[in-house]
Design a protein around this motif. Sequence first.
Motif, PDB file in Angstrom:
ATOM      1  N   UNK A   1       2.268  -3.736   3.943  1.00  0.00           N
ATOM      2  CA  UNK A   1       3.571  -3.083   3.769  1.00  0.00           C
ATOM      3  C   UNK A   1       3.291  -1.689   3.222  1.00  0.00           C
ATOM      4  N   UNK A   2       3.483  -0.678   4.048  1.00  0.00           N
ATOM      5  CA  UNK A   2       3.073   0.691   3.726  1.00  0.00           C
ATOM      6  C   UNK A   2       4.301   1.508   3.331  1.00  0.00           C
ATOM      7  N   UNK A   3       4.201   2.101   2.149  1.00  0.00           N
ATOM      8  CA  UNK A   3       5.311   2.887   1.588  1.00  0.00           C
ATOM      9  C   UNK A   3       4.871   4.342   1.485  1.00  0.00           C
ATOM     10  N   UNK A   4       5.609   5.230   2.114  1.00  0.00           N
ATOM     11  CA  UNK A   4       5.272   6.654   2.159  1.00  0.00           C
ATOM     12  C   UNK A   4       5.938   7.352   0.974  1.00  0.00           C
ATOM     13  N   UNK A   5       5.127   7.877   0.068  1.00  0.00           N
ATOM     14  CA  UNK A   5       5.633   8.486  -1.164  1.00  0.00           C
ATOM     15  C   UNK A   5       5.607  10.008  -1.084  1.00  0.00           C
TER      16      UNK A   5
ATOM     17  N   UNK B   1       0.850  -1.195   0.000  1.00  0.00           N
ATOM     18  CA  UNK B   1       0.000   0.000   0.000  1.00  0.00           C
ATOM     19  C   UNK B   1       0.881   1.240   0.000  1.00  0.00           C
ATOM     20  N   UNK B   2       0.725   2.056  -1.045  1.00  0.00           N
ATOM     21  CA  UNK B   2       1.448   3.320  -1.136  1.00  0.00           C
ATOM     22  C   UNK B   2       0.577   4.432  -0.544  1.00  0.00           C
ATOM     23  N   UNK B   3       1.216   5.368   0.140  1.00  0.00           N
ATOM     24  CA  UNK B   3       0.512   6.506   0.730  1.00  0.00           C
ATOM     25  C   UNK B   3       1.197   7.782   0.262  1.00  0.00           C
ATOM     26  N   UNK B   4       0.425   8.663  -0.375  1.00  0.00           N
ATOM     27  CA  UNK B   4       0.984   9.924  -0.847  1.00  0.00           C
ATOM     28  C   UNK B   4       1.096  10.927   0.294  1.00  0.00           C
TER      29      UNK B   4
ATOM     30  N   UNK C   1      16.677  14.502  -2.990  1.00  0.00           N
ATOM     31  CA  UNK C   1      17.587  15.649  -2.905  1.00  0.00           C
ATOM     32  C   UNK C   1      16.835  16.949  -2.683  1.00  0.00           C
ATOM     33  N   UNK C   2      15.550  16.987  -3.051  1.00  0.00           N
ATOM     34  CA  UNK C   2      14.745  18.194  -2.864  1.00  0.00           C
ATOM     35  C   UNK C   2      13.888  18.123  -1.604  1.00  0.00           C
ATOM     36  N   UNK C   3      13.511  16.915  -1.205  1.00  0.00           N
ATOM     37  CA  UNK C   3      12.705  16.748   0.002  1.00  0.00           C
ATOM     38  C   UNK C   3      12.943  15.346   0.549  1.00  0.00           C
ATOM     39  N   UNK C   4      13.566  15.277   1.732  1.00  0.00           N
ATOM     40  CA  UNK C   4      13.843  13.994   2.375  1.00  0.00           C
ATOM     41  C   UNK C   4      12.628  13.592   3.206  1.00  0.00           C
ATOM     42  N   UNK C   5      11.857  12.626   2.681  1.00  0.00           N
ATOM     43  CA  UNK C   5      10.644  12.206   3.382  1.00  0.00           C
ATOM     44  C   UNK C   5      10.859  10.990   4.273  1.00  0.00           C
TER      45      UNK C   5
ATOM     46  N   UNK D   1       9.224   7.700  -3.803  1.00  0.00           N
ATOM     47  CA  UNK D   1       8.762   8.919  -4.473  1.00  0.00           C
ATOM     48  C   UNK D   1       7.806   8.561  -5.591  1.00  0.00           C
ATOM     49  N   UNK D   2       6.766   9.371  -5.735  1.00  0.00           N
ATOM     50  CA  UNK D   2       5.829   9.220  -6.854  1.00  0.00           C
ATOM     51  C   UNK D   2       6.545   9.527  -8.168  1.00  0.00           C
ATOM     52  N   UNK D   3       7.390  10.564  -8.147  1.00  0.00           N
ATOM     53  CA  UNK D   3       8.193  10.949  -9.313  1.00  0.00           C
ATOM     54  C   UNK D   3       9.412  11.709  -8.811  1.00  0.00           C
ATOM     55  N   UNK D   4      10.452  11.788  -9.659  1.00  0.00           N
ATOM     56  CA  UNK D   4      11.718  12.378  -9.186  1.00  0.00           C
ATOM     57  C   UNK D   4      12.345  13.359 -10.178  1.00  0.00           C
ATOM     58  N   UNK D   5      11.575  14.250 -10.814  1.00  0.00           N
ATOM     59  CA  UNK D   5      12.229  15.208 -11.721  1.00  0.00           C
ATOM     60  C   UNK D   5      13.029  16.244 -10.936  1.00  0.00           C
ATOM     61  N   UNK D   6      14.113  16.720 -11.534  1.00  0.00           N
ATOM     62  CA  UNK D   6      14.911  17.792 -10.944  1.00  0.00           C
ATOM     63  C   UNK D   6      15.158  18.826 -12.034  1.00  0.00           C
TER      64      UNK D   6
END
Length: 647
Positions: free
Chosen positions: A471-475, A434-437, A481-485, A499-504
């Motif tokens: 199994x819960x994954x916090x996205x 289970x992913x959690x945004x 590098x921009x936000x350490x969650x 991460x849901x996405x990782x553009x820089x």
Amino acid sequence: MVQICEVESALAKAVADYIYPDSSGEVMTSAIGFDVKICRGWPQETELGNDLMASPGVGWITVNQKAGSTVDKTRYRRAWYSRENDTAFGLTLLSAKSGDTVTFQGVAAYEGVAGAVIDNIAYPVQVNSGDTAVLIAQKISAKINNIGHSDVSCSGATLSVNYPDTIYGRVGECVTVARELSRTEQGFNVSIFAPSIEMRDIMEQAVLAALLEAPLSDLDKREVGYLDFSGREIIDTNLNANLYRLDLTWKIEIAWTETMQSVPALWPVGIVNSDWAFGVGGTAIPAALPPVGAIRFDAWYDMTNSIDQQCATALDAPEWLYRLPGNAVLDSKGVASWPEASQQSIDQEISSAISCGLSFWAFDSYEQDNTLSLALSLYLSSNNKGSLRFCMIGQSSNWSDTDSEDGYADVLKRDINLMSRNEYMTVMNGRPLYFVLDASAEQLAGLPGGLSQAITFVRNAVSAATGQNPYIVYLSGAALADYDNTIAAQNVGADAAGAYCTPRLSGAPQPYSALVRAAENDWDGRSNTGFPMIPTAMTGWDQRPLVDRPQEFYPLSPALTDSNYYMQALAPDIATHIMNMTTFLQSSTESPASVGLIYAWNEFAEGGWLAPTYSQTGPDTTRVTTVGSAIKNATHESVFPDLPFIT
């Protein structure tokens, strides 16, 4: 596989060898008494005219495939046959079995396999062309020592073991095997251009003598049949003076073949190593590739939904049509839309995802009566799901409901109920994934006890229903590098972060390779935090359609310009990036769930997709087929590795 151009070259060479039998010197002497130019293709008009008018004249002989002459001659038995190598393998054994030593000798002329068997355990290595006996012995010794066999020594090209061990060796070359897939009869014109009839007659006799006796020895006789003379045509009409032309037509059968390298089976029965055996029961089968799934954002299935309408508006500009979903249609004014999803259309999409090699879809979670959940509903009702599983990406921003008795919204409880389904994706011996945004403090303000208590609510409810701890994954919505969650993930009680996405973005256009680098740096960075993680691979990121035509559903920063994007990826580069993720998962100790996420299946508006897209000639499935082929090939190699590469 013999090509048409090779046959033309062989015909021209046979004629040239007959007319100029001695080509070793600087000056070649014609065997027919005058010079002739011999080539493929047609002569240049000015050069031909000058040669024919010269004194003495120079003739021309050209070779070309005859238009319209192709006839299918395919036979239907496609048996494999071996193509023996021209010379011996070169690598041999001085003694195949001599008790406690085995000695290799020679130099390998081809690729192959060599190895030693010690007390029924085989240690094979790949042999490359040019490998010496000493090098092969060293390779085998290194493999044995890596596995921990301490009683083996290597001296030069000799391997030795101590009593009571026994050792024997094997060597074998790789053999090319081929089979015929189709066969055609092709016609070829050998055209003669001469300055006189007499010279044309002499040239004709030379061509006939050359080709009637020619074996075309440079061509593989298993792919090329016999050369048959089939016609003679004089073409003198309306030609200039001093030009006498004659076409001689020949027919030949040409086979189109498939080839591959066949590795020798040196040990048809016996143990190869601790994980692999041939003909011996009770050994483990190596795991296939780690499963990978793709994120779904489902605003592409009901044009009565305002979000679908916004997406269509953003993408129906001419430069963005290729990013519309594969079933999109354009009206006479160029306005884009798509039909409402049906069971048939979702079944077709499921087939595409399976052929793409995906193990699961990760659905963005919306209320059950929202048409953004229509694709999920049709997936759940499909009888064609097969190997394609699913999981949910919970949006914590819509979990609160102050009117409910427990304070939690129906959308969260729907996600919890879905985790009991047989087709729900699980990891680590049955734990529902289970992913959690991530969400802002303002968005989470209504949750009773905050996000930490909500995740506890999910765990308790799923455990009660399934007997498994999810199994819960916090996205997060940004790169590490921009936000350490990871700290937030630990604080709320998640099992892992991602991460849901990782553009820089850099303020300027960047190649897709830069997006790949950002994503793969994110994997490494998350691994280095010491907190469990799940990697995300990126298929693209380009929000220019939304910058050009802003939409309410996609609020963008005013600072975002149409220069902030990544260039469109090529399908093979996407496939390579995804395969890099599977390699990362196989070697990572910080991703215990061993599952990968892909952004995305259908984020067309934001520029990340694998799903078929719109083209005037029908859905473009390039990404599906390319990624699917890469995953299929890598999975096969993982389960059935080639013998030379077993470790």
